[in-house]
Design a protein around this motif. Sequence first.
Motif, mmCIF file in Angstrom:
data_model
loop_
_atom_site.group_PDB
_atom_site.id
_atom_site.type_symbol
_atom_site.label_atom_id
_atom_site.label_comp_id
_atom_site.label_asym_id
_atom_site.label_seq_id
_atom_site.Cartn_x
_atom_site.Cartn_y
_atom_site.Cartn_z
ATOM 1 N N VAL A 460 0.852 -1.189 0.000
ATOM 2 C CA VAL A 460 0.000 0.000 0.000
ATOM 3 C C VAL A 460 0.887 1.238 0.000
ATOM 4 N N THR A 461 0.505 2.206 -0.809
ATOM 5 C CA THR A 461 1.223 3.477 -0.864
ATOM 6 C C THR A 461 0.225 4.618 -0.782
ATOM 7 N N CYS A 462 0.747 5.832 -0.815
ATOM 8 C CA CYS A 462 -0.082 7.032 -0.812
ATOM 9 C C CYS A 462 0.747 8.142 -1.429
ATOM 10 N N GLY A 463 0.154 8.952 -2.288
ATOM 11 C CA GLY A 463 0.871 10.071 -2.893
ATOM 12 C C GLY A 463 0.959 11.231 -1.916
ATOM 13 N N MET A 464 2.164 11.474 -1.388
ATOM 14 C CA MET A 464 2.354 12.497 -0.350
ATOM 15 C C MET A 464 3.147 13.672 -0.909
ATOM 16 N N ASP A 465 2.630 14.872 -0.722
ATOM 17 C CA ASP A 465 3.335 16.060 -1.206
ATOM 18 C C ASP A 465 3.951 16.874 -0.078
ATOM 19 N N GLN A 466 3.497 16.685 1.149
ATOM 20 C CA GLN A 466 4.053 17.420 2.294
ATOM 21 C C GLN A 466 5.164 16.568 2.926
ATOM 22 N N VAL A 467 6.285 16.458 2.225
ATOM 23 C CA VAL A 467 7.288 15.452 2.556
ATOM 24 C C VAL A 467 7.888 15.654 3.941
ATOM 25 N N LEU A 468 8.281 16.860 4.277
ATOM 26 C CA LEU A 468 8.878 17.083 5.596
ATOM 27 C C LEU A 468 7.881 16.778 6.709
ATOM 28 N N SER A 469 6.635 17.143 6.507
ATOM 29 C CA SER A 469 5.621 16.864 7.529
ATOM 30 C C SER A 469 5.451 15.372 7.744
ATOM 31 N N VAL A 470 5.345 14.602 6.650
ATOM 32 C CA VAL A 470 5.089 13.165 6.799
ATOM 33 C C VAL A 470 6.329 12.415 7.276
ATOM 34 N N LEU A 471 7.519 12.991 7.088
ATOM 35 C CA LEU A 471 8.721 12.406 7.675
ATOM 36 C C LEU A 471 8.752 12.645 9.180
ATOM 37 N N ASP A 472 8.271 13.807 9.602
ATOM 38 C CA ASP A 472 8.313 14.157 11.019
ATOM 39 C C ASP A 472 7.232 13.463 11.842
ATOM 40 N N ASN A 473 6.029 13.300 11.250
ATOM 41 C CA ASN A 473 4.902 12.825 12.063
ATOM 42 C C ASN A 473 4.667 11.318 11.972
ATOM 43 N N GLY A 474 5.479 10.600 11.201
ATOM 44 C CA GLY A 474 5.353 9.159 11.128
ATOM 45 C C GLY A 474 4.417 8.647 10.051
ATOM 46 N N PHE A 475 3.737 9.557 9.350
ATOM 47 C CA PHE A 475 2.774 9.162 8.317
ATOM 48 C C PHE A 475 3.463 8.336 7.225
ATOM 49 N N ALA A 476 4.605 8.807 6.727
ATOM 50 C CA ALA A 476 5.309 8.101 5.648
ATOM 51 C C ALA A 476 5.891 6.779 6.128
ATOM 52 N N ALA A 477 6.282 6.724 7.392
ATOM 53 C CA ALA A 477 6.935 5.522 7.915
ATOM 54 C C ALA A 477 5.983 4.343 8.042
ATOM 55 N N LEU A 478 4.680 4.597 8.192
ATOM 56 C CA LEU A 478 3.764 3.477 8.414
ATOM 57 C C LEU A 478 3.313 2.815 7.114
ATOM 58 N N LEU A 479 3.505 3.473 5.977
ATOM 59 C CA LEU A 479 3.077 2.912 4.695
ATOM 60 C C LEU A 479 4.036 1.813 4.235
ATOM 61 N N ASP A 480 3.510 0.840 3.488
ATOM 62 C CA ASP A 480 4.375 -0.192 2.929
ATOM 63 C C ASP A 480 5.407 0.409 1.985
ATOM 64 N N VAL A 481 4.940 1.299 1.118
ATOM 65 C CA VAL A 481 5.808 1.969 0.148
ATOM 66 C C VAL A 481 5.569 3.474 0.263
ATOM 67 N N PRO A 482 6.575 4.253 0.662
ATOM 68 C CA PRO A 482 6.395 5.709 0.715
ATOM 69 C C PRO A 482 6.411 6.299 -0.697
ATOM 70 N N GLY A 483 5.317 6.962 -1.062
ATOM 71 C CA GLY A 483 5.213 7.573 -2.384
ATOM 72 C C GLY A 483 5.236 9.086 -2.267
ATOM 73 N N PHE A 484 6.156 9.722 -2.988
ATOM 74 C CA PHE A 484 6.298 11.172 -2.899
ATOM 75 C C PHE A 484 5.913 11.828 -4.214
ATOM 76 N N ASN A 485 5.108 12.868 -4.095
ATOM 77 C CA ASN A 485 4.727 13.683 -5.240
ATOM 78 C C ASN A 485 5.687 14.864 -5.319
ATOM 79 N N TYR A 486 6.612 14.800 -6.303
ATOM 80 C CA TYR A 486 7.611 15.859 -6.518
ATOM 81 C C TYR A 486 8.599 15.917 -5.344
ATOM 82 N N ARG A 487 9.109 17.104 -5.017
ATOM 83 C CA ARG A 487 10.070 17.289 -3.920
ATOM 84 C C ARG A 487 11.309 16.424 -4.126
#
Length: 830
Positions: A460-487
Motif C-alpha cells: 500500500v502506498t499514498c501520494g504524499m506532497d508534504q514530505v517534511l511533515s510526513v517524515l516528522d509525524n510518522g505518516f510516511a513511515a507506516l506505509l508499505d511503500v512511501p510515495g512522494f509527489n515531486y520534492r
Amino acid sequence: MKHTNLFKLIFFFVCVITSGSVWAQRSEQLLEKGWRFTKGDVKGAETPGFDDSEWEAVTIPHDWAIFGPFDRSHDLQNVAVTQNFETEASVKTGRTGGLPYVGVGWYRTTFHAPAGKQITLMFDGAMSEARIYVNGKEIGFWPWGYNSFYFDVTPYVNKDGQANTLAVRLENRPQSSRWYPGAGLYRNVHVIATDDIHVPVWGTKLTTPHVSVDYASVKLLTTVANADNKDVRIVTEIVSPEGKIVAAKDNTRKITNGMSFEQNFLVNSPMLWSPESPSLYKAVSKVYADNRLVDEYTTRFGIRSLEFVADKGFFLNGKHRKFQGVCNHHDLGPLGAAINVSALRHQLILLKDMGCDAIRTGHTMPAPELVELCDEMGIMLMVESFDEWDIAKCENGYHRFFNEWAEKDIVNMVRHYRNNPSVVMWSIGNEVPTQWKPEGCKVAAFLQEICHREDSTRPVTCGMDQVLSVLDNGFAALLDVPGFNYRTHLYTEAYNRLPQNIVLGSETASTVSSRGVYKFPVVKRHTAMYDDHQSTGYDLEYCSWSNVPDEDFALADDYPWTIGQFVWTGFDYLGEPSPYDTDAWPSHSSLFGIIDLASLPKDRYYLYRSIWNKQSPTLYILPHWTWHGREGKNTPVFVYTSYPEAELFVNGKSYGRQCKLTVEESRALQGKDSLWLQRRYRLMWTDVVYEPGEVRVVAYDEAGKAVAEQTVRTAGKPHHIELSTPHHTLNADGKELAYVTLRIVDKDGNLCPTDGRLVNFRVKGAGTYRASANGDPTCLDLFHLPRMHVFNGMLTVILQAGEEAGTLELQATAKGVKSGSIRINVKPVK
C-alpha cells in the motif's frame, strides 16, 4: 421505445426456449441500448408508468456533459488550492473543464429477469451520488462516482416475466471536483442472473504463494453464497494461455459460517506475467450443490511475484526493475468520461511504444476495462482510491462521505481487482490534507489495514506532497511503500530517515508544454505564462512545485533505492489548466500531458521514449523549422535520441557532434551551465541561427558509425489535407474507433506547423463521426460537431464503426487547400 421493449421481450423468450441451460446457471446481460435520459430533477421519474417518451434516447456508457457548450460560468470557483500552497482564494475558470457537468440527471430503461433466479444489478461506475430504483422502489445509494457497486434486486423484480423498470438518479454538485469528472452513466451496467446458491460478485480470491521458473503454486478461495451447512463440490480447471488444462482439482466440502472453499494447485513450468510477456491463465470453476450444477465461474489471473526490498528496490518475478510509469485521469479527451475499450487500447498502445510499463489511476478507481486491457497488454497498475479523506479539498468533495463510506469503497476496489496481475500496488490517497494533521497516521493505518485484510499480496502506498511533515509525524513511515509527489530535493533525506529504505516517485515532473509551440529565449523556468496561454515545447517549463523530466531520470539512474516514477501525466486531460489555473479563460484543459488531448504526442514523448524504450531506437528533432521573422535569430535545436551521439546540419553546415554527458561530466558543469543536468539526456545545440531550409541530424552508435538520420524542412505554402490512421480495419460492433490524424501540408508533404484553419468533416458508409480534437487547451470548438480548427497544423478525427460491414469514408475540406479523404474497412463481427 415500444420497438425496443418488444425486442427485449422476444430476446428474453428466445433465451428461455433455446438456452435453458444458461438460465439454469449464470447469465449476464449488458444494458447498453434502450435508455432514455433527461437532465434536471424530475418528480416521479422512478415510477414504472412514467412517460419518458420525450426524453433523449441514449446508449450507455454516456457522458451528458461532454457535448458542452464550453462556458466560463460552468462551475466557476473562487478557492485557494492548498496543495499548490495557495493561501488566498482566487477565481478559477476552467478548473473542471468549462463543461456543464453540474446538476441532476435521470436515466430509465427496462430489463427482463428470468423467473426463479437471483438477480444482481452491477454498475461499473455512475457519476455521481447514484440512487437506483427498480419498479419504483429505491434499492440502493452509492455516492462515490468512480467506484463499482452492486445490489441484490431479487425482491424487487417482477416474478411473472414482465419487464422491470430501472431508473437511476445522478447528481454532480458544484465544487465537487478538481478536474473534469464527467457526468451520467459513463460506465457499463450489468444484470446478473444466478442460482440461489452461487459465487457472488468478486467472489474468488486467487494468489500465487510460490513462483519460480520450475513451478508455481496457485491458491484459490471461492465464496459460495447461500450454501451454509451444505455439501458443496467444486471442480476447478486451470487453463493455460494456450488453452490447455494444466492443473485440476475436484473437491467436496461442507460450507459452514460463510467460510471460503479453498483449493490449491501446482502449475509446472509456468508462463510468468510481465509487461514484456503478459501471459494470462484462467481458473474455471463448476459449483455443485444438492447433486446439481448450480454455477460456473471463471477467474482470470497471471502468475507473477512481487518484491519490494529495502535498499534494493522493486523486483518482478525475481528481476530488478524500476517503474517507468505515468499517471492518467479517467477522461478520454474529446470522448469525455464515457468508457470505450477501443479508445483505451489506443492510449495504451501509444504509452507502450513510449516505453511506459505502468499507470497510476490518478486519483480514482479505474474502469474495469482499463484493468483488463492492462492485464492483456502488459502494463502494471497502481490502483488509487481517493483524492480526499475526511478533510476537504473541494467544498462538495468526498470528505462528506468518507467516514461512512471509505471502508465500503476500499473493499469494493480491492475485491474487484485483487485477481488482476497488472495490479501491483494499492494507493489509499493523493495529497490528502489529513497527511499533516495529528489524526493522519490513524486514518492512513485504518485504510492500509483494510487493503491488507482484503489482499495480503500487494503493498500500500499514498501520494504524499508534504514530505517534511510526513517524515516528522510518522505518516510516511507506516506505509508499505512511501510515495512522494515531486520534492525531488528531499528524496535522499527521505531515504535516510524512513525504515522502508525505498522511495517511489508516485507523481513526478508536471512539466508543461503545448504541442508545436516554442518560446524564446530557451531557458529553464517555472510558472512561465504567456498571452496565448500556451507553454513551450522545449520541455523546460514546469510549475512552482514541480520539475522537468531530467531530474527524475537522474534519480532513477543514480540511486538503487528509488523504485521508479509515475509522470504527471501520460495524456492531457480536461480541467486543471496549469499554469493557467486562475482566471485565464478560455484555458480549460491541462498542459501536463506527454500526449495531448487529441492523442497526438508532444515533443516530450520522444524524450521519454529515448530513455524508456529499449526495444526500438528513437531519433527526434525539435523545434519545427518554419518561422517568419526569426531569420538570423538564435533558435536552439534539441535532439531526443537513444543513440549516444549525433551531428547537426543546417542547410549542409555542420554545427558539430554532441554526445550525452556522463554523470561526472554533467556535474562538472553545475553552476556554469543552467542545462548541465539536461546534457545527460538530451543533445542540445543552443547556438543555431535560423535560416529557412533543412535541419538534418545524423546519429552514431557506440562505435562511431552513422546509423540513422532525421530531417525537418521549412514548409512552403499550405497545399492539401493529409489523412492517416493506424486503424485500417474495424469490427462492425457499433463501438470500435479509428483515430485519424489530419495534417495540413505543403505540396511536398511537409507539415505546415503554424496553420490554424477550420476543417469540415463528412462521414459516409459503415460508421459515423464520433468526435475530433486538436490538442489546443484554449480551443472552444465542440468535440461532437463535424468541424474543428487545426492546432499547429494538426488535429485528430475519431470515427466509430457501425453494426453493418462495409466501407467507412472520411472526407475533410477546408478553404485554401485541397481536400483529403480516407477509407476504412468495417468487417463483420465473428
